[in-house]
Design an enzyme around this catalytic site. Structure first.
Site, PDB file in Angstrom:
ATOM      1  N   CYS A   1       6.864 -10.641   9.857  1.00  0.00           N
ATOM      2  CA  CYS A   1       7.575 -11.924   9.777  1.00  0.00           C
ATOM      3  C   CYS A   1       8.663 -12.022  10.854  1.00  0.00           C
ATOM      4  O   CYS A   1       8.352 -12.307  12.000  1.00  0.00           O
ATOM      5  CB  CYS A   1       8.113 -12.141   8.369  1.00  0.00           C
ATOM      6  SG  CYS A   1       8.359 -13.880   8.043  1.00  0.00           S
TER       7      CYS A   1
ATOM      8  N   ARG B   1      10.392 -20.098   7.951  1.00  0.00           N
ATOM      9  CA  ARG B   1      10.646 -21.473   8.401  1.00  0.00           C
ATOM     10  C   ARG B   1      10.248 -21.652   9.860  1.00  0.00           C
ATOM     11  O   ARG B   1      10.000 -22.742  10.319  1.00  0.00           O
ATOM     12  CB  ARG B   1      12.143 -21.779   8.330  1.00  0.00           C
ATOM     13  CG  ARG B   1      12.698 -21.855   6.946  1.00  0.00           C
ATOM     14  CD  ARG B   1      14.188 -22.164   6.999  1.00  0.00           C
ATOM     15  NE  ARG B   1      14.812 -21.709   5.765  1.00  0.00           N
ATOM     16  CZ  ARG B   1      14.673 -22.334   4.610  1.00  0.00           C
ATOM     17  NH1 ARG B   1      13.987 -23.454   4.538  1.00  0.00           N
ATOM     18  NH2 ARG B   1      15.238 -21.867   3.526  1.00  0.00           N
TER      19      ARG B   1
ATOM     20  N   GLU C   1       3.114  -6.407   2.981  1.00  0.00           N
ATOM     21  CA  GLU C   1       3.589  -5.495   1.926  1.00  0.00           C
ATOM     22  C   GLU C   1       3.442  -6.102   0.529  1.00  0.00           C
ATOM     23  O   GLU C   1       3.345  -5.376  -0.455  1.00  0.00           O
ATOM     24  CB  GLU C   1       5.050  -5.085   2.187  1.00  0.00           C
ATOM     25  CG  GLU C   1       6.124  -6.153   1.990  1.00  0.00           C
ATOM     26  CD  GLU C   1       6.368  -7.042   3.208  1.00  0.00           C
ATOM     27  OE1 GLU C   1       5.437  -7.204   4.028  1.00  0.00           O
ATOM     28  OE2 GLU C   1       7.473  -7.599   3.325  1.00  0.00           O
TER      29      GLU C   1
ATOM     30  N   HIS D   1       3.663 -11.381   5.168  1.00  0.00           N
ATOM     31  CA  HIS D   1       4.211 -10.132   4.629  1.00  0.00           C
ATOM     32  C   HIS D   1       3.083  -9.305   4.002  1.00  0.00           C
ATOM     33  O   HIS D   1       2.778  -9.486   2.826  1.00  0.00           O
ATOM     34  CB  HIS D   1       5.253 -10.437   3.553  1.00  0.00           C
ATOM     35  CG  HIS D   1       6.507 -11.040   4.080  1.00  0.00           C
ATOM     36  ND1 HIS D   1       7.620 -10.298   4.367  1.00  0.00           N
ATOM     37  CD2 HIS D   1       6.817 -12.326   4.394  1.00  0.00           C
ATOM     38  CE1 HIS D   1       8.581 -11.091   4.821  1.00  0.00           C
ATOM     39  NE2 HIS D   1       8.112 -12.333   4.854  1.00  0.00           N
TER      40      HIS D   1
ATOM     41  N   LYS E   1      13.998  -0.755 -16.162  1.00  0.00           N
ATOM     42  CA  LYS E   1      13.375  -1.652 -17.147  1.00  0.00           C
ATOM     43  C   LYS E   1      12.083  -2.242 -16.584  1.00  0.00           C
ATOM     44  O   LYS E   1      11.080  -2.341 -17.288  1.00  0.00           O
ATOM     45  CB  LYS E   1      14.367  -2.761 -17.512  1.00  0.00           C
ATOM     46  CG  LYS E   1      14.063  -3.469 -18.781  1.00  0.00           C
ATOM     47  CD  LYS E   1      15.300  -3.990 -19.513  1.00  0.00           C
ATOM     48  CE  LYS E   1      16.426  -4.470 -18.663  1.00  0.00           C
ATOM     49  NZ  LYS E   1      16.377  -5.872 -18.280  1.00  0.00           N
TER      50      LYS E   1
ATOM     51  N   GLN F   1      24.098   4.245 -28.890  1.00  0.00           N
ATOM     52  CA  GLN F   1      24.297   3.727 -30.261  1.00  0.00           C
ATOM     53  C   GLN F   1      24.999   2.376 -30.243  1.00  0.00           C
ATOM     54  O   GLN F   1      24.625   1.459 -30.965  1.00  0.00           O
ATOM     55  CB  GLN F   1      25.157   4.703 -31.068  1.00  0.00           C
ATOM     56  CG  GLN F   1      24.451   5.966 -31.496  1.00  0.00           C
ATOM     57  CD  GLN F   1      25.446   6.977 -32.065  1.00  0.00           C
ATOM     58  OE1 GLN F   1      26.455   6.614 -32.657  1.00  0.00           O
ATOM     59  NE2 GLN F   1      25.169   8.242 -31.857  1.00  0.00           N
TER      60      GLN F   1
HETATM   61  N1  GLN Z   1      13.850 -16.059   9.704  1.00  0.00           N
HETATM   62  C1  GLN Z   1      12.469 -16.158   9.998  1.00  0.00           C
HETATM   63  C2  GLN Z   1      11.897 -17.493   9.575  1.00  0.00           C
HETATM   64  O1  GLN Z   1      12.483 -18.167   8.757  1.00  0.00           O
HETATM   65  C3  GLN Z   1      11.686 -15.038   9.388  1.00  0.00           C
HETATM   66  C4  GLN Z   1      11.647 -15.060   7.886  1.00  0.00           C
HETATM   67  C5  GLN Z   1      11.249 -13.766   7.279  1.00  0.00           C
HETATM   68  O2  GLN Z   1      11.232 -12.736   7.911  1.00  0.00           O
HETATM   69  N2  GLN Z   1      10.939 -13.777   5.992  1.00  0.00           N
HETATM   70  O3  GLN Z   1      10.863 -17.881  10.021  1.00  0.00           O
END
Ligand code: GLN
Length: 563
Positions: free
Chosen positions: A415, A496, A543, A541, A46, A222
C-alpha cells in the site's frame, strides 16, 4: 421465557416497557450463544481465546460466527490511531475493524462481514437516526430498554444472517468499565429471554504472581468476578490467564467465589507457542464445559482430529534456516499496529520451516539523520515497507527502498510501501527529483501518486477510503502470475491515493512492470521489477488474507527469495 412470549415482546416493543426487536426468521433455541467477557485487565488475550473457542467448536462440526462488540463510540475502527489501538483490519466487505476480527478470520479460515463487528458508535447512530425519524413513536428514548434492545437485535441478526449454530460474542473492554456496561446489561437480558441453556457466559480473568511474593494471588480475579455478579451475570466458565499454570487452591478459591464448579475453572498460562492455544484449552476440556452448559449432546457432534494436525503444521521445531526481515514503519513501538504482517510471516515460517526474525526499522530515525540507512538495514535478508499515512517516516522508507533496489535485496511494498517504491523509482531511475505523492506534496511538479478519482469529492475521514475486497487482473508471465498462478485474484484495499495512470508508459519504458490492474478502472495494483531478485509492490494489503496453512502468495514470494 417461551417462544410465544418472546414474539409478544417483539410485537409490543413500542407501546410497552419492553423493547425487544426480533429479526425476521429468528427462532429461539435454534442458535446458542457463547459470551466472552474480561475482568481485571485488558491485553490478556480475549481475542485469542475467543478465536480458539470458535476453532474448537468448528472442529466438532458446529458452524460458528464470532462477533466483537466494541464499547468505543467510534462507528468503526477506521479513524483509530494504530499506535494507540493496534492495526485497523479490513474485511472483504470493506468494514474497518479492530484487530480481533483478523484473529477470528485466521483461526477459523472464514471471511467475516460487518455484522460480526459492533461498536457503540454503530448502535447509537442507529438509535439517533431512528429517533429523528420518529420511529420510537413518542417514547422517551433510554439506555434501557432502547439501546440494550437495539444491541440484542444485532446479536440475533447475526444469528439469523450467519445461519450459525453458535454465535460467539466477545465483549470489548473489561467488566467495570463505564463504556461497556450497556453491553453487559444487554447480555443479562438476553440470558433471561433466551434461557440459560442457550447461553454460555465465560469470564476471562488474570491471576497475578508478584515476584516479591513468589505465589499466585486470586484477589483481583475474585473482585472482577464479583463485579460481574453484581451486574446480575453469573459466569458459567472462568478462564484464568497467568504466567504459570494456575494451582488447585487458587482455582478452588475462584470456584467458591463464583459458584463455578472446579472443572469449569480453567487455567491458561503463557505459552511461546501461539498456535497451541486452542489445543491447550481443549486439554483443559473447555470444549466439554461449553457443551455441558449449552446442553449440546457431544455424541451427536463430529470427531476431533484436524486440530492436532493444524497445531503440528503450524509449529516450527527444527527450522532449517534463520532469516531476518526488516519492517520499516513508523508505528514500530507497538507491534500490534502490524499484527497481520507478523502473522503472515508466521504462516510462512510454518510453510518453509524457517525461523523469521523481525528487525523493526523506525523510518523516522533515518529521515531525521539519527541513523544511517546502511546501519539500520544491516543484516536483513529482505525488507517490508507496510501501509501508512502522512509525511512522518516517508523519506526514511524511500531511502530503505532505494538501498534494497540497488543492492538487490528482496523487497515487498504494501500500500503506502507500493507508493513509496513508485516515488523512489521516479526520483532515482526516471531522474525526476521532485517526484512525490500529492498526499504529502500537493504542488509537486511530478505527482506520481495522486488522489483516486472517487476520492476527490469526499469530505471527512471516516469510512471513505477505497475499502475492502476488489478483483485484480494479473498479467501472464510476470512474478505476480507465478505467485498466484491465476489471472483473476481478489485482495483487500484501504487507500485514498493511487499510482498516477498518466505515468504508466514512462515507468514501463524504464523496466517497471504493472502486473496487476483493476479490471474496471485504470488503477495499478501490483508493480514489479523483473530483473531484481524480488521487488514487488502491492496497492492492496496481502497480509489481510494470509491464513495459517495458506500463507499469502506475496509473502511466500518474499520469503522464498530470501531463502
Ligand atoms: N496513505 C496512502 C493512501 O491513502 C496509503 C494507505 C495505506 O497504506 N493503507 O493511499
Amino acid at each position: 421465557m417461551g417462544e410465544e412470549q418472546l414474539k409478544e415482546l417483539g410485537k409490543k416493543s413500542v407501546d410497552s416497557e419492553f423493547f425487544t426487536l426480533i429479526p425476521e426468521g429468528y427462532k429461539k433455541g435454534k442458535v446458542k450463544y457463547v459470551i466472552i467477557t474480561g475482568s481485571v485487565m485488558s491485553g490478556i488475550g480475549k481475542g485469542t481465546v475467543s478465536s480458539s473457542i470458535s476453532k474448537l467448536l468448528e472442529e466438532r462440526g458446529l458452524k460458528t460466527s464470532p462477533m466483537k462488540a466494541e464499547a468505543y463510540y467510534n462507528v468503526d475502527a477506521g479513524t483509530l490511531n494504530p499506535f494507540r489501538h493496534g492495526e485497523v483490519f479490513v474485511l472483504d466487505d470493506g468494514t474497518e475493524t479492530d484487530l480481533d476480527l483478523g484473529s477470528y478470520e485466521r483461526f477459523i479460515d472464514k471471511n467475516l462481514t460487518t455484522d460480526n463487528y459492533l461498536t457503540t458508535g454503530k448502535i447509537l447512530s442507529e438509535v439517533i437516526e431512528k429517533e429523528r425519524a420518529g420511529k420510537y413513536l413518542g417514547r422517551d428514548v433510554q439506555l434501557i430498554p432502547h439501546v440494550t434492545g437495539e444491541t440484542k437485535k444485532y446479536f440475533r441478526k447475526l444469528a439469523v444472517d450467519s445461519k450459525a449454530d453458535v454465535v460467539l460474542i466477545e465483549i470489548g473492554g473489561t467488566v467495570g468499565d463505564y463504556e461497556n456496561m450497556y453491553l453487559l446489561e444487554a447480555v443479562r437480558q438476553l440470558i433471561y429471554e433466551e434461557g440459560k441453556e442457550n447461553i454460555c457466559l465465560i469470564n476471562l480473568t488474570y491471576i497475578f504472581e508478584p515476584k516479591t511474593l513468589g505465589e499466585q494471588k486470586s484477589k483481583a480475579a475474585q473482585l472482577g468476578i464479583k463485579k460481574m455478579i453484581e451486574l446480575g451475570l453469573m459466569p458459567d466458565i472462568v478462564i484464568c490467564r497467568s504466567e504459570a499454570p494456575v494451582n488447585k487452591s487458587i482455582r478452588e478459591k475462584i470456584s467458591v467465589f463464583s459458584n463455578v464448579p472446579m472443572n469449569r475453572v480453567i487455567s491458561l498460562h503463557d505459552s511461546d507457542e501461539f498456535y497451541k492455544i486452542p489445543l491447550m484449552l481443549r486439554d483443559e476440556e473447555l470444549d466439554k464445559a461449553i457443551f455441558d452448559v449449552l446442553k449440546i449432546d457431544e455424541k451427536k457432534l463430529g470427531k476431533n482430529g484436524s486440530l492436532e494436525k493444524w497445531t503440528e503444521s503450524m509449529s516450527v521445531k527444527n527450522p532449517k534456516k534463520k532469516i531476518t526481515i526488516g519492517i520499516a514503519g513508523k508505528y514500530t513501538g507497538l507491534k500490534d499496529s502490524y499484527i497481520s504482517i507478523i502473522k503472515a510471516l508466521e504462516h510462512c515460517e510454518a510453510e518453509f520451516n524457517v525461523k523469521i526474525e523481525i528487525k523493526w526499522i523506525e523510518a523516522t530515525e533515518i529521515e531525521t539523520k539519527r541513523k544511517k540507512v546502511t546501519e539500520v538495514i544491516k543484516g536483513i535478508d529482505g525488507l517490508i515497507v507496510p501501509g501508512g499515512y502522512g509525511k512522518r517516516g516517508a523519506e526514511g522508507k524511500i531511502e530503505c527502498i532505494k538501498y534494497c533496489r540497488e543492492k538487490n535485496i528482496p523487497f515487498l511494498g504494501i500500500c503506502y510501501g507500493f507508493q513509496m517504491a513508485v516515488i523512489e523509482y521516479a526520483r532515482n531511475v526516471l531522474r525526476k527529483k521532485n517526484a512525490h505523492t500529492t498526499e504529502i506534496e500537493s504542488k509537486t511538479d511530478y505527482p506520481v501518486v495522486c488522489l483516486l478519482p472517487d476520492q476527490k469529492k469526499i469530505e471527512g475521514l471516516g469510512g471513505n477510503n477505497r475499502l475492502g475486497g476488489y478483483d485484480i487482473s494479473v498479467k501472464k508471465d510476470t512474478i505476480a502470475f507465478r505467485l498466484y498462478g491465476k489471472e483473476k485474484i481478489r485482495e483487500r484495499f484501504r487507500h485514498r491515493y493511487e499510482f498516477n495512470p498518466e505515468y504508466v508508459k514512462e515507468f514501463e519504458e524504464k523496466d517497471m512492470v504493472f502486473s496487476g490492474r483493476s479490471p474496471k478502472a485504470e488503477i495499478m495494483q501490483i508493480l514489479e521489477l523483473p530483473k531484481h531478485k524480488f521487488f514487488l509492490g502491492t496497492q492492496f494489503h496481502p497480509e489481510f488474507t494470509s491464513r495459517p496453512l495458506k500463507p499469502s502468495p506475496c509473502f511466500k514470494g518474499l520469503i522464498k527469495s530470501c531463502l
